[in-house]
Scaffold this active site. Structure first.
Site, PDB file in Angstrom:
ATOM      1  N   ASP A 293      -0.842  -1.060  11.100  1.00 41.02           N
ATOM      2  CA  ASP A 293      -0.437  -1.652   9.821  1.00 41.02           C
ATOM      3  C   ASP A 293      -0.033  -3.101  10.057  1.00 41.02           C
ATOM      4  O   ASP A 293       0.976  -3.389  10.684  1.00 41.02           O
ATOM      5  CB  ASP A 293       0.717  -0.858   9.220  1.00 41.02           C
ATOM      6  CG  ASP A 293       1.069  -1.345   7.831  1.00 41.02           C
ATOM      7  OD1 ASP A 293       1.484  -2.519   7.704  1.00 41.02           O
ATOM      8  OD2 ASP A 293       0.922  -0.573   6.875  1.00 41.02           O
TER       9      ASP A 293
ATOM     10  N   ASP B  43       3.455  -4.151   8.886  1.00 45.75           N
ATOM     11  CA  ASP B  43       4.492  -3.695   9.793  1.00 45.75           C
ATOM     12  C   ASP B  43       4.594  -4.601  11.010  1.00 45.75           C
ATOM     13  O   ASP B  43       5.683  -4.944  11.473  1.00 45.75           O
ATOM     14  CB  ASP B  43       4.241  -2.255  10.248  1.00 45.75           C
ATOM     15  CG  ASP B  43       4.564  -1.228   9.176  1.00 45.75           C
ATOM     16  OD1 ASP B  43       5.203  -1.605   8.173  1.00 45.75           O
ATOM     17  OD2 ASP B  43       4.159  -0.065   9.338  1.00 45.75           O
TER      18      ASP B  43
ATOM     19  N   THR C 137      -1.364   7.601  -1.140  1.00 46.41           N
ATOM     20  CA  THR C 137      -2.597   7.451  -1.912  1.00 46.41           C
ATOM     21  C   THR C 137      -3.526   6.370  -1.371  1.00 46.41           C
ATOM     22  O   THR C 137      -4.682   6.320  -1.767  1.00 46.41           O
ATOM     23  CB  THR C 137      -2.270   7.101  -3.378  1.00 46.41           C
ATOM     24  OG1 THR C 137      -1.648   5.805  -3.419  1.00 46.41           O
ATOM     25  CG2 THR C 137      -1.357   8.143  -4.003  1.00 46.41           C
TER      26      THR C 137
ATOM     27  N   ARG D 211       0.834  -1.204   0.000  1.00 41.82           N
ATOM     28  CA  ARG D 211       0.000   0.000   0.000  1.00 41.82           C
ATOM     29  C   ARG D 211       0.866   1.251   0.000  1.00 41.82           C
ATOM     30  O   ARG D 211       1.788   1.390   0.797  1.00 41.82           O
ATOM     31  CB  ARG D 211      -0.876  -0.030   1.244  1.00 41.82           C
ATOM     32  CG  ARG D 211      -1.691   1.214   1.475  1.00 41.82           C
ATOM     33  CD  ARG D 211      -2.559   0.967   2.672  1.00 41.82           C
ATOM     34  NE  ARG D 211      -2.675   2.146   3.489  1.00 41.82           N
ATOM     35  CZ  ARG D 211      -3.786   2.483   4.119  1.00 41.82           C
ATOM     36  NH1 ARG D 211      -4.830   1.716   4.055  1.00 41.82           N
ATOM     37  NH2 ARG D 211      -3.829   3.564   4.844  1.00 41.82           N
TER      38      ARG D 211
END
Length: 124
Positions: free
Chosen positions: A115, A118, A24, A20
């Site tokens: 995330d 992550d 954006t 991702r």
């Protein structure tokens, strides 16, 4: 994936790797390898369903291969992502552990998990 293959050990696994863009919130493909899907029941696994963009991209790739059926499973989903997937793929069943409240201005699920990539790869 490890949990799924523990439950269904003889399953064939494919992979659609998406990253991702933080500015954006759009996903781009970094890797894709799918087995023969024609006539097969397919389960798409994704930790989180936020905007639905990554899910829809993966579902399009899979649908092009004419599977018998497609299901989608995730840990956490946002209502916006569920609506987006169901809008384009009304015949795809979605199973999730929890539906959180909404997406925030950065398109993260609130309250969510942060995330997931992550967390998975230790980039926190």
């Amino acid at each position: 994936l490890d949990c799924a293959t523990d439950i269904i050990p003889d399953v064939t696994v494919g992979f659609v790797g998406l990253a991702r863009d933080e500015e954006t919130a759009l996903a781009s493909t970094y890797y894709q390898k799918l087995p023969e899907l024609r006539g097969k029941a397919v389960i798409v696994l994704d930790p989180m369903l936020a905007t639905g963009g990554s899910a829809i991209y993966a579902l399009r790739q899979i649908a092009e291969n004419n599977p018998y059926s497609i299901s989608f499973a995730c840990i956490v989903a946002a209502p916006e992502g569920i609506d987006a997937v169901q809008s384009e793929f009304p015949n795809v069943s979605i199973t999730c552990g929890a539906i959180d409240r909404e997406l925030n201005s950065k398109k993260y699920i609130v309250p969510g998990l942060g995330d997931f990539g992550d967390r998975l790869y230790g980039n926190l």
